[in-house]
Design a protein around this motif. Structure first.
Motif, PDB file in Angstrom:
ATOM      1  N   ILE A   1       1.356  -4.722  -8.008  1.00 58.19           N
ATOM      2  CA  ILE A   1       1.466  -4.315  -9.355  1.00 58.19           C
ATOM      3  C   ILE A   1       1.808  -5.349 -10.272  1.00 58.19           C
ATOM      4  O   ILE A   1       1.058  -5.975 -11.406  1.00 58.19           O
TER       5      ILE A   1
ATOM      6  N   LEU B   1      -1.713  -2.317 -12.816  1.00 60.02           N
ATOM      7  CA  LEU B   1      -2.006  -1.392 -13.571  1.00 60.02           C
ATOM      8  C   LEU B   1      -3.170  -1.450 -14.611  1.00 60.02           C
ATOM      9  O   LEU B   1      -4.149  -0.697 -14.528  1.00 60.02           O
TER      10      LEU B   1
ATOM     11  N   LEU C   1      -6.568  -1.121 -12.373  1.00 55.08           N
ATOM     12  CA  LEU C   1      -6.583   0.153 -12.276  1.00 55.08           C
ATOM     13  C   LEU C   1      -7.586   0.774 -13.372  1.00 55.08           C
ATOM     14  O   LEU C   1      -8.689   1.305 -13.136  1.00 55.08           O
TER      15      LEU C   1
ATOM     16  N   MET D   1      -1.673   0.753  -3.634  1.00 54.69           N
ATOM     17  CA  MET D   1      -0.703  -0.254  -4.526  1.00 54.69           C
ATOM     18  C   MET D   1       0.224  -0.380  -3.234  1.00 54.69           C
ATOM     19  O   MET D   1       0.826   0.213  -2.688  1.00 54.69           O
TER      20      MET D   1
ATOM     21  N   THR E   1       3.787  -2.660  -3.204  1.00 54.80           N
ATOM     22  CA  THR E   1       4.411  -3.094  -4.423  1.00 54.80           C
ATOM     23  C   THR E   1       6.183  -3.094  -3.935  1.00 54.80           C
ATOM     24  O   THR E   1       6.661  -2.305  -3.393  1.00 54.80           O
TER      25      THR E   1
ATOM     26  N   SER F   1       0.413   4.549 -11.564  1.00 58.95           N
ATOM     27  CA  SER F   1      -0.383   3.892 -10.518  1.00 58.95           C
ATOM     28  C   SER F   1      -1.359   5.140  -9.942  1.00 58.95           C
ATOM     29  O   SER F   1      -2.382   5.212 -10.194  1.00 58.95           O
TER      30      SER F   1
ATOM     31  N   ALA G   1      -5.098   5.318  -8.416  1.00 63.27           N
ATOM     32  CA  ALA G   1      -4.509   4.772  -7.132  1.00 63.27           C
ATOM     33  C   ALA G   1      -4.433   5.924  -6.140  1.00 63.27           C
ATOM     34  O   ALA G   1      -4.231   7.059  -6.516  1.00 63.27           O
TER      35      ALA G   1
ATOM     36  N   CYS H   1       0.428   4.631  -2.260  1.00 60.30           N
ATOM     37  CA  CYS H   1       1.455   3.277  -2.634  1.00 60.30           C
ATOM     38  C   CYS H   1       2.075   3.189  -0.988  1.00 60.30           C
ATOM     39  O   CYS H   1       2.526   3.777  -0.499  1.00 60.30           O
TER      40      CYS H   1
END
Lengths: 153, 124
Positions: B57, B65, B68, B84, B86, B98, B103, B106
């Motif tokens: 990120i 972001l 995306l 993501m 991160t 996200s 997304a 994560c």
């Protein structure tokens, strides 16, 4: 839980999970350290509701050793790989501490990591800040993790 | 059929570690593409269509972001899943942003290969 305990918790988690080395924490330092010799320092700033920084300070030998463990490659000197690897460790530590730092408060943003190294250097201390520095030991030697947070007005 | 992954991170270290974790998780890719920020990734996606994208990120130039948002506006790449990866995993705000921007999942640093597999496995 205080900042020193939290630093120990996230440092152990990150080094044991990502670098795959055991780290042994020592007692937090009583005196601030800002002058280093033959070392590398990586810092990530906190901006917004709380301002300050998270830093890792490692002698050259320890920085090279940790990079070797992290990336699984031989490292003969302090180079871009070492700067990037220790910078990324500082980034992960700062990211893991962020929710704790911004607890009950406003938004806190992280800066990108910055790295310095050299035979002799002195770092600026955040003015009127609360600080904690915790020493850690790995097979290659010792390194420090520091956190400075500016006092709220 | 050959599979390709795109890893976006400004840290060369993290690109190597993510790649290693994919292998350790048993997720084999024939092609591993790399980009140092979102813009570099968008440029690369003009010619390459990986099966999945892993993105940091907090990056210079174009962050995760913004990547995306840009990807979602391009019909030729909008359906490629993005996970993501991160340090901001502890920040619900960043994860929520996200996910709302498209997304698919994560992975929080630090991560284990099992955690990578848990998120990426169902997307492949």
């Amino acid at each position: 839980m205080d900042f020193a305990e939290k630093i120990v918790e996230v440092t152990k988690e990150i080094f044991e999970t990502m670098v795959m080395v055991d780290v042994t924490p020592g007692s937090p330092l009583n005196e601030h350290v800002s002058r280093f010799e033959c070392s590398l320092s990586a810092m990530v700033g906190f901006a917004g509701f709380k301002q300050g920084n998270l830093s890792i300070h490692a002698p050259d030998k320890v920085a090279r050793g940790l990079t070797q463990d992290f990336l699984g490659m031989d490292v003969e000197e302090i180079n871009e790989d070492v700067e990037d690897a220790i910078g990324e460790l500082a980034n992960m530590l700062a990211g893991s501490l962020k929710p704790f730092i911004s607890e009950n408060g406003g938004k806190v943003e992280l800066s990108l990591p910055s790295v310095v190294h050299g035979e002799e250097y002195t770092l600026t201390v955040v003015n009127k800040a609360d600080w904690v520095i915790v020493p850690f030991t790995v097979a290659h030697g010792d390194f420090l993790v520091g956190l400075e947070l500016k006092k709220q007005a | 059929m050959s599979k390709a992954v795109l890893i976006i991170d400004d840290s060369t270290t993290m690109r190597k570690i993510v790649n290693r974790s994919l292998r350790q998780a048993g997720l084999e890719f024939d092609t591993v593409l790399e980009a140092g920020d979102g813009q570099e990734a968008i440029d690369l996606l003009a010619n390459e269509k990986p099966d999945i994208i892993l993105s940091d990120i907090n990056m210079p130039n174009m962050d995760g972001l913004e990547f995306l948002k840009t990807k979602a506006a391009d019909a030729s790449i909008k359906d490629i899943p993005v996970v993501m990866v991160t340090t901001e995993g502890g920040s619900e705000d960043m994860v929520e942003q996200s996910m709302s921007l498209g997304a698919s999942g994560c992975v929080k640093k630090p991560f284990t290969p099992d955690q990578v597999n848990e998120v990426l496995g169902p997307l492949l």
